[in-house]
Structures are given as structure tokens and as C-alpha cells.
Design an enzyme around this catalytic site. Structure first.
Site, PDB file in Angstrom:
ATOM      1  CB  SER A  17     -24.423   8.133 -14.380  1.00 42.90           C
ATOM      2  OG  SER A  17     -24.428   6.457 -14.167  1.00 42.90           O
ATOM      3  CG  ASP A  22     -25.594   4.755 -11.360  1.00 43.04           C
ATOM      4  OD1 ASP A  22     -25.040   4.010 -12.271  1.00 43.04           O
ATOM      5  OD2 ASP A  22     -25.564   5.666 -11.214  1.00 43.04           O
ATOM      6  CG  ASP A  69     -27.597   4.970 -14.452  1.00 38.73           C
ATOM      7  OD1 ASP A  69     -27.673   3.647 -14.190  1.00 38.73           O
ATOM      8  OD2 ASP A  69     -26.868   5.623 -14.059  1.00 38.73           O
ATOM      9  CG  PHE A  99     -26.336  10.016   5.849  1.00 37.40           C
ATOM     10  CD1 PHE A  99     -26.662  10.414   6.926  1.00 37.40           C
ATOM     11  CD2 PHE A  99     -27.275  10.129   4.832  1.00 37.40           C
ATOM     12  CE1 PHE A  99     -28.082  10.532   7.523  1.00 37.40           C
ATOM     13  CE2 PHE A  99     -28.702  10.575   5.186  1.00 37.40           C
ATOM     14  CZ  PHE A  99     -28.971  10.737   6.470  1.00 37.40           C
ATOM     15  CG  HIS A 154     -22.113  10.540  -8.418  1.00 36.45           C
ATOM     16  ND1 HIS A 154     -22.515   9.334  -9.020  1.00 36.45           N
ATOM     17  CD2 HIS A 154     -20.762  10.825  -8.670  1.00 36.45           C
ATOM     18  CE1 HIS A 154     -21.160   8.897  -9.430  1.00 36.45           C
ATOM     19  NE2 HIS A 154     -20.222   9.720  -9.320  1.00 36.45           N
ATOM     20  CG  HIS A 203     -20.981   2.591 -17.645  1.00 36.94           C
ATOM     21  ND1 HIS A 203     -21.483   3.870 -17.776  1.00 36.94           N
ATOM     22  CD2 HIS A 203     -20.536   2.384 -16.380  1.00 36.94           C
ATOM     23  CE1 HIS A 203     -21.291   4.531 -16.592  1.00 36.94           C
ATOM     24  NE2 HIS A 203     -20.784   3.740 -15.867  1.00 36.94           N
TER      25      HIS A 203
END
Length: 494
Positions: free
Chosen positions: A116, A66, A372, A285, A177, A452
Site C-alpha cells: 500500500s 484498500d 491500491d 477513534f 498507516h 496481496h
């Protein structure tokens, strides 16, 4: 997105990184005229006899870094090499030696620079869509539930489940996400990760939050493995970590879905899983995103460990499998202006791909590695070969750092915008400054979060039908390459 603060406590990877900040560089082997010429000729000879595999693939693994743009690949490659005591430039990330490569255009249908959700939707459905939307039609208004499910796009995992394949997701980000969600969910807004985020219009018109969709059968019997972060979106409010308003505990519902289902929350429990006797495995986690590789302790598995367990789970399927693995925190490191966080997670992705290659038969498994989208991350300034990648620029024939027009040194790595922007006079950087785990390379435009980038990203391929990866392509073509390799839609329809 929150600015990233790396822990100052020295752990293994950070200690290794600190060793790169020394002013002296590794002695260089410049090679000879003959050695460079012969190496080039050998590379062409190898390409000329490269075989083409047109067998139907049994399995597909899609790795997504990503935010892993071209500059991140280059800097990550150098970091990995320098961690091995090399100058770095001659290194290759594990997937950079794949035989086929392409450039991928990442724009969304309504955005020149994408996010994304729209890009992951293109990868998983074969259709470009809007920024911020997950697997909804390009004509569907963003964040509007009404009509969204009537024209919802079908992800690859749905076809895979219909064809009798096993499916799975792995991510260092929250499993709800944008990128992992695009494997299994539909949502006109990527923000609807738990039911508490659903607006009244969405509830009225029947939209569901992303977390609960992870328990759906998705055309078959549902995901066989899901490993990553985001525990809060699966637990009820009032339980300490939970954010769900409906009182549901989705981890218990996962366990109740099958008598041999399992749920784990740390690396130790993951290592103890009896894979042969586990039908469905969920691992959450962290309450939110998992830790950066540069700060990871021993409670959380790394990306390679999760990838290994996921493949072992999915390899039990005689019908093959589709696995999406995301190095999600490369993106978050960049957003926080932390090149260190982003690049250590890039190296972790390289390790995960290497582990996958050791475990699969590449004659029957197509592996794709891509991003992405990119980031406004730069690598510049004429540093000499072997210059520490996180260090100050020192030229090929200089013994002291190169000075800018203001008489001060600067780093090789920087950002076009972000939280590292200087307000007022620029500081005279020292080696001690850049060795700080929380150091942010300089940015030009001050923004709360770095943004981005809109340039193309790379796509690497090996295995059946990998030769279809070539030239410059639209991002939605990646889905169709996977579909072709698996003959998937036809199989799902039979």
C-alpha cells in the site's frame, strides 16, 4: 499482520450476514429474451449520448478501497444485494454505475506484487516508487533516511494547499498507516509511524516520524480534517495508550494550532461538532485501526459518517478541496482470511460513496474510486444464482451442496494462501461452520497472513474530466488525471 478475529457477539450487521447462510436461495427472475435484449440496447443508447465535462474541477474526492480487487467488488456487490433481500448478482455498488472505468496496473518499481505504501504514493504523487516507501523517489533505498528528503516526491495535497484549497483524510485504518500517510507525509519506511520506530540512522539524518508530519503545513495551512484510527501514535508513552518516546502529545498540538481547532475520540463527540465554527478537526477513534464494520459498536462512526463530516468541513473552503477517503480494513479482513470482514467493509465503502454523491455538485466535483492493490481472494465453483455469498456451493440444478473430489462440500469464497489453510484432512463443512463469525474460508498455501494479489484493479470516475479514465493505465496516471481536472500544478505555481 495479525490474524483477524471477529467478535462472536451478534450485532446488527452480523445478524444480517447470518441470514445469508440459509441453504435456500432467493427465487430468481430469469427475465425474458426481450427484456435482456432491450436492457442491453438501452445501455448502449445511454452511453452514446453521454456528455463529456471538461470544466475545471473545484473539488476532488479520491476513494481508496484498500485491497479491493475485482473479486472483492463482485462478492461485495452480491453481499450488498443479498442484504437487501435480492439474489445479489443484479446489484451494483454505488460507484459501479459511474460512467467511466479503467483498469490500473499496481506493481511497484521493485515488486511485481505491491504494497500500500508504494501504490498510495503513486496515486498521490504521479510517480511509481518502491515497496514499503511513502513519497520517496524510486531511486531512494528503502528504509534509508540519508538522501531521502533531497529527492522527496510532492503529493497532490501539497499542491492543493499551495493553490488555496482545503485538504483532508478519512480512513478506518490508522491515520499514520501507508495509504492515508501518502497524502501528507514522506518516509522511506512505512513502519516509522511514531518516533519510537525511527532507527538511529533516521534520527541522525533528520527524518521524522509519520504522525508528527500530520501537523505540518504541507505547503499551506495544513490538513483541515483528519478522521480515523491510530491514537497511540499521537500520544506520549506512559499515558496508557501512547507510544511516543519524545513525550509529545500531538492531539494537544493540533488543538494549539488554531483557536477553533477541535479533537474528538468517539462517534457522539463527532456528531456534536460545531462545523461552522471549527477550523481544523482531528478525530482518532481507536488506539490502532478502527473496528471492522461487521463488529462495529456505537462508539465509533462508520465510514459514511466520517465522510459526511469531512465534506461538510471542506465545503466551507471557497477555493475547493481535495479529500482522500480510505476503506482501510477491507485489506485487513483479507489478510486475516476473513471474507466476511472484508466484504462488509466493501459495502460500507459503497455507502460512503453514495453519501458523498448526495452532498456534492458532480458538475464541479471529480469523484474517483479505486483500490491500491488486490488480494488472492477467489470466487468460484459454479454456485447457482442467488446462492448465499458466504455459503457452500450449490449448483443451479442441485438441492444439496456440490461435493469436491474428496466427497466434501466447499465455499464459493476462498483464498490462494492465508491462515485459513487446512493442515491435514479437510473438514466436512456444514452451514453451522460457515455461520460462525470467525469462520475463515479455505486457503491453499498456509501463511500467517494472506497476501496481496498482483492483478490490475478497477478505477471508477464521475465528474469533470472523468472521461480520461479509460483503458488500462499505470497507477501513477491517476494523479495526473486529478491534476488535469483541477489544473492544479499550474495554479499552485502562480
Amino acid at each position: 499482520m495479525k490474524n483477524i478475529q471477529l467478535r462472536s457477539v451478534a450485532i446488527a450487521t452480523t445478524a444480517l450476514a447470518t441470514s445469508l447462510f440459509a441453504a435456500s436461495a432467493v427465487a430468481q427472475d430469469t427475465g425474458t429474451t426481450e427484456s435482456w435484449f432491450d436492457a442491453g440496447a438501452k445501455a448502449v443508447t445511454e452511453r452514446a449520448v453521454r456528455p463529456v465535462n471538461t470544466k475545471q474541477a473545484k473539488n476532488v474526492i479520491l476513494f481508496v478501497g484498500d485491497g479491493m480487487g475485482i473479486s472483492t467488488l463482485t462478492a461485495g456487490r452480491i453481499l450488498e444485494g443479498q442484504l437487501q433481500g435480492k439474489s445479489g448478482e443484479e446489484n451494483y455498488l454505488s460507484f459501479e454505475r459511474f460512467p467511466y472505468t479503467a483498469l490500473v496496473k499496481t506493481y511497484n518499481v521493485d515488486a511485481q506484487v505491491p504494497d500500500s505504501a508504494g501504490t498510495a504514493s503513486a496515486l498521490n504523487t504521479g510517480v511509481k516508487t518502491r515497496i514499503g516507501a511513502i513519497n520517496t523517489a524510486p531511486t531512494q533505498p528503502n528504509a534509508q533516511c540519508a538522501g531521502a528528503m533531497d529527492t522527496a516526491l510532492t503529493p497532490l495535497a501539497y499542491y492543493a494547499e499551495q493553490a488555496g484549497m482545503a485538504t483532508g483524510i478519512v480512513s478506518t485504518a490508522r491515520l499514520t498507516h501507508a495509504t492515508p500517510a501518502a497524502v501528507y507525509a514522506h518516509s522511506p519506511s512505512r513502519q516509522w509511524e511514531n518516533d519510537g520506530e525511527l532507527p538511529e540512522e533516521a534520527v541522525t539524518n533528520g527524518c521524522r516520524d509519520i504522525a508528527q508530519q500530520m501537523l505540518d503545513p504541507i505547503g499551506g495551512n495544513g490538513l483541515e480534517v483528519a478522521l480515523g484510527g491510530g491514537r497511540s501514535n499521537f500520544l506520549p508513552d506512559g499515558t496508557g495508550e501512547g507510544r511516543r518516546k519524545d513525550g509529545r502529545d500531538l492531539t494537544k498540538e493540533w488543538l494549539a494550532s488554531d483557536s477553533r481547532a477541535a479533537y474528538v475520540e468517539n462517534e457522539q463527540r463527532l456528531a456534536q461538532i460545531d462545523i461552522a465554527n471549527t477550523s481544523r478537526l482531528l478525530g482518532l477513534f481507536d488506539k490502532s485501526h478502527m473496528q471492522f464494520e461487521a463488529q462495529r459498536g456505537d462508539e465509533q462512526p462508520d465510514l459514511a459518517e466520517m465522510t459526511e463530516v469531512a465534506i461538510k468541513m471542506l465545503q466551507k473552503s471557497d477555493g475547493g478541496y481535495y479529500l482522500m477517503v480510505e476503506a482501510g480494513r477491507i485489506d485487513h479482513g483479507h489478510h486475516g482470511g476473513s471474507a466476511k470482514a472484508a466484504l462488509f467493509d466493501t459495502v460500507a465503502l459503497s455507502k460512503a460513496v453514495r453519501k458523498a454523491m448526495e452532498m456534492v455538485d458532480l458538475d464541479e466535483t471529480l469523484i474517483l474510486v479505486t483500490a491500491d492493490h488486490s488480494h488472492v481472494f477467489t470466487m468460484a465453483g459454479y454456485p447457482k444464482r442467488g446462492n448465499p455469498i458466504f455459503g457452500l456451493v450449490t449448483g443451479p440444478y442441485e438441492t444439496e451442496p456440490t461435493l469436491a473430489e474428496d466427497g466434501k462440500p466447499y465455499t464459493t469464497l476462498a483464498y490462494q494462501n492465508g491462515p485459513g489453510a487446512v493442515k491435514g484432512e479437510r473438514k466436512h463443512l456444514t452451514e453451522e461452520d460457515i455461520a460462525d463469525p470467525m469462520f475463515k474460508p479455505q486457503a491453499l498455501v498456509p501463511t500467517r497472513s494472506e497476501t496481496h494479489g498482483g492483478e490490475d484493479v478497477a478505477l471508477f470516475a464521475i465528474g469533470p474530466w472523468a472521461h480520461l479514465v479509460s483503458g488500462t493505465m499505470e497507477q501513477n496516471v491517476v494523479f495526473h488525471i486529478m491534476d488535469k481536472a483541477l489544473n492544479l500544478r499550474k495554479r499552485a505555481a502562480d
